[in-house]
Structure formats: C-alpha cells, structure tokens
Design a protein around this motif. Structure first.
Motif, PDB file in Angstrom:
ATOM      1  N   LEU A 121     -16.788 -53.809  84.504  1.00  0.00           N
ATOM      2  CA  LEU A 121     -17.497 -53.504  85.745  1.00  0.00           C
ATOM      3  C   LEU A 121     -17.593 -52.011  86.069  1.00  0.00           C
ATOM      4  O   LEU A 121     -18.662 -51.559  86.487  1.00  0.00           O
ATOM      5  CB  LEU A 121     -16.890 -54.271  86.917  1.00  0.00           C
ATOM      6  CG  LEU A 121     -17.312 -55.726  87.026  1.00  0.00           C
ATOM      7  CD1 LEU A 121     -16.603 -56.414  88.182  1.00  0.00           C
ATOM      8  CD2 LEU A 121     -18.805 -55.864  87.168  1.00  0.00           C
ATOM      9  N   LEU A 125     -21.095 -50.144  86.730  1.00  0.00           N
ATOM     10  CA  LEU A 125     -21.387 -49.376  87.946  1.00  0.00           C
ATOM     11  C   LEU A 125     -21.818 -47.953  87.613  1.00  0.00           C
ATOM     12  O   LEU A 125     -22.736 -47.405  88.237  1.00  0.00           O
ATOM     13  CB  LEU A 125     -20.165 -49.368  88.868  1.00  0.00           C
ATOM     14  CG  LEU A 125     -19.819 -50.694  89.512  1.00  0.00           C
ATOM     15  CD1 LEU A 125     -18.467 -50.610  90.209  1.00  0.00           C
ATOM     16  CD2 LEU A 125     -20.899 -51.132  90.469  1.00  0.00           C
ATOM     17  N   ILE A 165     -23.897 -57.158  92.951  1.00  0.00           N
ATOM     18  CA  ILE A 165     -23.783 -55.696  93.053  1.00  0.00           C
ATOM     19  C   ILE A 165     -25.171 -55.062  93.008  1.00  0.00           C
ATOM     20  O   ILE A 165     -25.476 -54.159  93.792  1.00  0.00           O
ATOM     21  CB  ILE A 165     -22.876 -55.139  91.937  1.00  0.00           C
ATOM     22  CG1 ILE A 165     -21.423 -55.503  92.215  1.00  0.00           C
ATOM     23  CG2 ILE A 165     -23.028 -53.624  91.819  1.00  0.00           C
ATOM     24  CD1 ILE A 165     -20.474 -55.169  91.072  1.00  0.00           C
ATOM     25  N   PHE A 169     -26.759 -52.999  95.934  1.00  0.00           N
ATOM     26  CA  PHE A 169     -27.094 -51.612  95.604  1.00  0.00           C
ATOM     27  C   PHE A 169     -28.546 -51.315  95.964  1.00  0.00           C
ATOM     28  O   PHE A 169     -28.844 -50.306  96.605  1.00  0.00           O
ATOM     29  CB  PHE A 169     -26.835 -51.373  94.114  1.00  0.00           C
ATOM     30  CG  PHE A 169     -26.957 -49.947  93.706  1.00  0.00           C
ATOM     31  CD1 PHE A 169     -25.973 -49.034  94.017  1.00  0.00           C
ATOM     32  CD2 PHE A 169     -28.059 -49.523  92.984  1.00  0.00           C
ATOM     33  CE1 PHE A 169     -26.083 -47.718  93.637  1.00  0.00           C
ATOM     34  CE2 PHE A 169     -28.179 -48.214  92.590  1.00  0.00           C
ATOM     35  CZ  PHE A 169     -27.189 -47.291  92.925  1.00  0.00           C
TER      36      PHE A 169
END
Length: 175
Positions: A121, A125, A165, A169
C-alpha cells in the motif's frame, strides 16, 4: 532482525495451516505448469514459483524469505512515500520508527497473501500521488496500472482498499 528470525534460527517451516496450503499451490504450478481454479491467490504463488526458478531455492526457503523481503520493501516504500510530505529527516525517521509497530505481529513473518498485499500500500500511495504530478504522469502511470491490476489477483480485499483510496483521493482533489 525480527522478521528474519525464522531464517536466522534455521526453521524448516514457519507458520501453520495456510503456509502449507500455499506450498501445495506452488507445487501444483511447478508440476502442472498452471494454477487451478481453486487457487484464489495466483500472483503470490506465481511470484514464489518465479523466484524458485530464478534462484534455485527450495519452496520452503522461499516461503521463509518472501515475508521479510515484503516487510523491508514496505519500510523502503513508506520512507519514499513519506519523503513527499516531510522534508526534515528527524520527523521522517520518527514516522518510520512507528511504522515498525505493525511489523511486530506473527503474520508479518508468515507467508500470508493478505499481509504481503497490504504491505504494498505505501508503494501504491506513492505511485498514486506521483501520477498526479503533471511532469511525471507518464512515468508512473504504467507502474500504477500494473500494481493495481496485480493486486486484484494478489488479494481482493487489498484491491478493494485501493479502490476506496482512489475514490477518496479523487474526491479530495475536487474539494
């Protein structure tokens, strides 16, 4: 040192239940040259098989080696990810010290697909944020696409976390 202890202490195998199942799936790939329909984590087993072919290490050794390597990759990718936000090295190292806390559990030293996919992860990211920079978009887009697709086959729960995510985001950018 903690995550490499099973190798340092010379354990033949570390972990229970699932580890033996994963070794069986890797052996299925080696014997039949494909993974069956019951193999729900094929990328994990293909990765171990490729390492076996490239290094000549036994499957048992690979199941002991992959978890610490993923833990080290987690720390390196977390460092690179945090460098985006923190320019001062002291603050960066304080965050890295606290990043060791999740690595102290049993599952971070066992051959478990969910944990290994979860340790990817910070790298995801990092790629996601770098993909938003205009001058570096093409450079990071392919890596982001590859890791996103492979994670679906690595472990679906981590892929779901990645989708959430991305949604958060994109929504935060609009705000």
């Amino acid at each position: 040192i903690l995550v490499f202890l099973p190798i340092i202490r010379g354990y033949y195998i570390f972990g229970s239940g699932d580890v033996l199942t994963h070794i069986g799936y890797i052996n299925d790939i080696l014997i039949h040259r494909h993974f069956g329909s019951l193999n729900v984590y094929p990328i994990n087993h293909i990765f171990a098989t490729v390492i076996h072919y490239l290094s000549g290490l036994s499957i048992i050794s690979i199941t002991l080696l992959i978890p610490p390597l993923f833990s080290l990759f987690f720390l390196v990718s977390l460092y690179v990810f945090l460098k985006i936000f923190f320019k001062e090295k002291r603050i960066l190292f304080v965050f890295l010290i606290f990043a060791f806390i999740p690595l102290l559990g049993y599952y971070y030293t066992a051959f478990v697909p969910y944990v290994q996919s979860f340790l990817l992860l910070p790298f995801f990211l990092y790629l996601l944020i770098k993909n938003c920079e205009e001058n570096k978009r093409k450079k990071f887009y392919s890596l982001l696409l590859i890791i996103s697709i492979l994670t679906v086959f690595y472990h679906p729960l981590t892929a779901l976390i990645m989708v959430l995510i991305i949604i958060l985001f994109k929504y935060s950018i609009k705000i």
